[in-house]
Scaffold this active site. Structure first.
Site, PDB file in Angstrom:
ATOM      1  N   CYS A 174       0.697  -1.136   0.054  1.00 31.98           N
ATOM      2  CA  CYS A 174       0.100  -0.131   0.026  1.00 31.98           C
ATOM      3  C   CYS A 174       0.815   1.284  -0.115  1.00 31.98           C
ATOM      4  O   CYS A 174       0.579   2.300  -0.791  1.00 31.98           O
ATOM      5  CB  CYS A 174      -0.727  -0.165   1.071  1.00 31.98           C
ATOM      6  SG  CYS A 174      -2.095  -1.384   1.365  1.00 31.98           S
TER       7      CYS A 174
HETATM    8  C1  UDX Z   1      -0.495  -0.214   5.635  1.00 29.13           C
HETATM    9  C2  UDX Z   1      -1.542   0.753   6.643  1.00 29.13           C
HETATM   10  O1  UDX Z   1      -1.125   0.540   8.082  1.00 29.13           O
HETATM   11  C3  UDX Z   1      -2.932   0.270   6.675  1.00 29.13           C
HETATM   12  O2  UDX Z   1      -3.766   1.294   7.235  1.00 29.13           O
HETATM   13  C4  UDX Z   1      -3.487   0.286   5.034  1.00 29.13           C
HETATM   14  O3  UDX Z   1      -4.586  -0.162   4.758  1.00 29.13           O
HETATM   15  C5  UDX Z   1      -2.484  -0.530   4.145  1.00 29.13           C
HETATM   16  O4  UDX Z   1      -1.009  -0.142   4.361  1.00 29.13           O
HETATM   17  P1  UDX Z   1       0.192  -2.578   5.912  1.00 29.13           P
HETATM   18  O5  UDX Z   1       0.971  -2.490   4.618  1.00 29.13           O
HETATM   19  O6  UDX Z   1      -0.341  -3.891   6.285  1.00 29.13           O
HETATM   20  O7  UDX Z   1      -0.972  -1.613   6.392  1.00 29.13           O
HETATM   21  O8  UDX Z   1       1.486  -2.458   6.966  1.00 29.13           O
HETATM   22  P2  UDX Z   1       1.903  -1.573   8.140  1.00 29.13           P
HETATM   23  O9  UDX Z   1       1.891  -2.529   9.417  1.00 29.13           O
HETATM   24  O10 UDX Z   1       1.372  -0.260   8.332  1.00 29.13           O
HETATM   25  O11 UDX Z   1       3.359  -1.768   7.984  1.00 29.13           O
HETATM   26  C6  UDX Z   1       4.183  -0.868   6.788  1.00 29.13           C
HETATM   27  C7  UDX Z   1       5.413  -1.088   6.868  1.00 29.13           C
HETATM   28  O12 UDX Z   1       5.846   0.130   7.861  1.00 29.13           O
HETATM   29  C8  UDX Z   1       6.162  -2.206   7.037  1.00 29.13           C
HETATM   30  O13 UDX Z   1       7.473  -2.347   6.414  1.00 29.13           O
HETATM   31  C9  UDX Z   1       6.689  -1.930   8.679  1.00 29.13           C
HETATM   32  O14 UDX Z   1       7.445  -2.749   9.167  1.00 29.13           O
HETATM   33  C10 UDX Z   1       7.061  -0.530   8.591  1.00 29.13           C
HETATM   34  N1  UDX Z   1       6.951   0.187   9.870  1.00 29.13           N
HETATM   35  C11 UDX Z   1       5.754   0.364  10.321  1.00 29.13           C
HETATM   36  C12 UDX Z   1       8.160   0.576  10.472  1.00 29.13           C
HETATM   37  O15 UDX Z   1       9.170   0.489   9.581  1.00 29.13           O
HETATM   38  N2  UDX Z   1       7.938   1.553  11.465  1.00 29.13           N
HETATM   39  C13 UDX Z   1       6.987   1.640  12.099  1.00 29.13           C
HETATM   40  O16 UDX Z   1       6.968   2.262  13.366  1.00 29.13           O
HETATM   41  C14 UDX Z   1       5.738   0.872  11.643  1.00 29.13           C
END
Ligand code: UDX
Length: 479
Positions: free
Chosen positions: A273
């Site tokens: 996303c």
């Molecule tokens: C995301 C959004 O959170 C969600 O609301 C939307 O609908 C789809 O995209 P998702 O892709 O499942 O969801 O992943 P998410 O848990 O948000 O993490 C995205 C990326 O950010 C991951 O690679 C995660 O490891 C990274 N991340 C997240 C960080 O690097 N640091 C953080 O503090 C949080």
């Protein structure tokens, strides 16, 4: 209500399951009969081959054949359906725009069926997957083209994070419904009756275009926040003397206005996303003639983050990757998923190969099959043949000269003893997720350790930074 969910991927399948729990009669439709057969079997292993979400198989088992039905032919169900949820995948094009091919095909098919209805009850067509602002209006035009009668269009974007789809659908932060008429708002209030007056769930009613824009704004803001921590927070801790990343994070996020989510510095945010949505918003705003400097910077910071630790290893730890063997721990874009889309590991591996590594020893608790599918493709770069796949962390580490930790899997936390057992110094640990808080014991034994947000400045560099900022006298002035 009778609801048809069109598309049974990560968005559609959990949505269909949770709607059926609420007592609606739900038909989950997909053009792929293999998927439908897997879901129809009710077997967890079969379902998880397509959508691997905690609690999903159990939720399906509860309502299947009572309220929840799977089909690859909806022509017969269109007659008396109240609502269609469009949950079709909308992949990105190279220029950041959205490929609506599958979406348009489904929309025209449904319009064809709806045009044949004898029953002229109101039907609402709702976009659930992320689509550019204006797509609900496009759907309306398609329905008119086919001469469909008594219909409304709406946008009801999905905000779920992977790994939390079922819990997130049962208890969302907010439900956003963009529609044009009170009649359509009312129909959607019946669909979501359990959320409408909920004390903790915001139920937002707005225009279809605003609902579409809310989704892009939400995801882009989340990525901007992560990139603030990765591009500013981590740099402050890495480059300014004696700044501790963990304390920095705690101190800043103690402000109740600032979220801890997103402050976990990493080797870049991946997934299906964030990258896609920010590129799409950049594209949409550029088409509208707007400047997108901030968004472009956020996108670039996040992409750079996926490889910068390898550059730091070269410049800060003097590590030469040429002809070295590197273990990579974690291939998925985050823990608890086998999804590698836009994963930091993909870029790290490409960077390592371009630096001439002899071999890469890969391990991930869930994503090994996905990785092999990605890198085994014979049409892809022959360098990918240098990647081997291993069953355990220990096995991946054996014979390596360095390890790169890419995903925040719990089993990678505190790996120092495993590393000490598997490999001897000189050895470089590159930690993209700050998984080894007791790294000092490794350093004491002669291992090199480099982490995102890790202030591993050599003492002379530390002095150089202090003098550059006028905080200590220049060495020659001392004399
Ligand atoms: C995301 C959004 O959170 C969600 O609301 C939307 O609908 C789809 O995209 P998702 O892709 O499942 O969801 O992943 P998410 O848990 O948000 O993490 C995205 C990326 O950010 C991951 O690679 C995660 O490891 C990274 N991340 C997240 C960080 O690097 N640091 C953080 O503090 C949080």
């Amino acid at each position: 209500m009778k609801i048809i969910v069109v598309g049974t991927g990560f968005v559609g399948l959990p949505h269909a399951a949770v709607l059926s729990e609420a007592g609606h009669e739900v038909y989950a439709y997909d053009i792929d009969p293999k998927k439908i057969a897997a879901y129809q079997s009710g077997e967890a292993a079969q379902i998880e081959r397509y959508v691997n979400e905690p609690g999903l198989a159990a939720a399906i088992a509860e309502t299947k054949d009572h309220y929840l039905f799977f089909t690859s032919d909806i022509s017969s169900q269109c007659e008396d359906a109240d609502v269609f949820f469009m949950c079709i995948n909308t992949p990105p094009n190279r220029d950041g725009s959205t490929d609506l091919t599958y979406y348009l095909k489904a929309a025209h098919d449904i319009a064809g069926f709806l045009a044949q209805r004898k029953n002229q009850n109101r039907v609402v067509l709702v976009n659930k997957s992320t689509v550019p602002v204006g797509t609900a209006r496009l759907l309306e035009r398609i329905m008119h083209e086919h001469d469909v009668q008594n219909f409304g269009v709406a946008s009801n974007p999905e905000f779920l994070a992977q790994g939390n789809a079922i819990d997130g659908s049962r208890r969302p932060d907010r439900v956003v419904v963009g529609a044009d008429t009170e009649e359509d708002y009312k129909i959607l209030r019946r669909v979501y009756s359990q959320f409408v007056n909920h004390v903790r769930i915001k139920y937002v009613e707005t225009t279809p275009e605003t609902a579409e824009a809310i989704k892009y704004m939400g995801n882009t803001l989340l990525l901007t926040y992560i990139s603030f921590w990765n591009g500013v927070g981590a740099r402050v801790a890495e480059s300014l003397p004696n700044v501790r990343m963990e304390d920095l994070k705690i101190g800043v996020t103690a402000d109740t206005r600032i979220s801890t989510w997103g402050s976990y510095v990493s080797n870049g945010a991946g997934g299906s996303c964030f990258g896609k949505d920010i590129q799409s918003l950049i594209y949409q705003l550029n088409q509208a003639g707007c400047s997108t400097d901030l968004l472009q910077a956020v996108y670039n910071i996040n992409e750079y983050q996926k490889t910068y630790l390898i550059d730091r290893a070269i410049h800060e730890a003097n590590f030469n990757f040429n002809q070295k063997t590197v273990a990579i721990l974690g291939l998925a874009f985050k823990k608890r998923t086998n999804d590698m889309r836009d994963s930091a590991a993909l870029k790290a591996v490409e960077s390592l190969l371009s630096k001439g590594v002899k071999s890469i020893r890969a391990y991930d608790p869930l994503a090994m099959e996905a990785a092999q599918q990605h890198w085994f493709n014979p049409n892809k770069n022959y360098l990918f043949e240098r990647i081997s796949y291993h069953d355990t962390v220990q096995e991946a580490l054996e014979g390596s000269d360095a390890v790169y930790i890419s995903t925040d899997w719990e089993e990678f936390r505190g790996l120092s003893r495993t590393i000490e057992k598997a490999v001897e110094p000189p050895y470089l640990v590159i930690d993209g997720r700050r998984m080894i808080p007791d790294y000092q014991s490794l350093v004491d034994k002669g291992y090199q350790y480099l982490a995102v947000g890790g202030a591993l400045l050599e003492p002379e560099m530390e002095t150089a930074v202090l003098s550059a900022n006028g905080l200590v006298p220049e060495p020659e002035k001392q004399a």
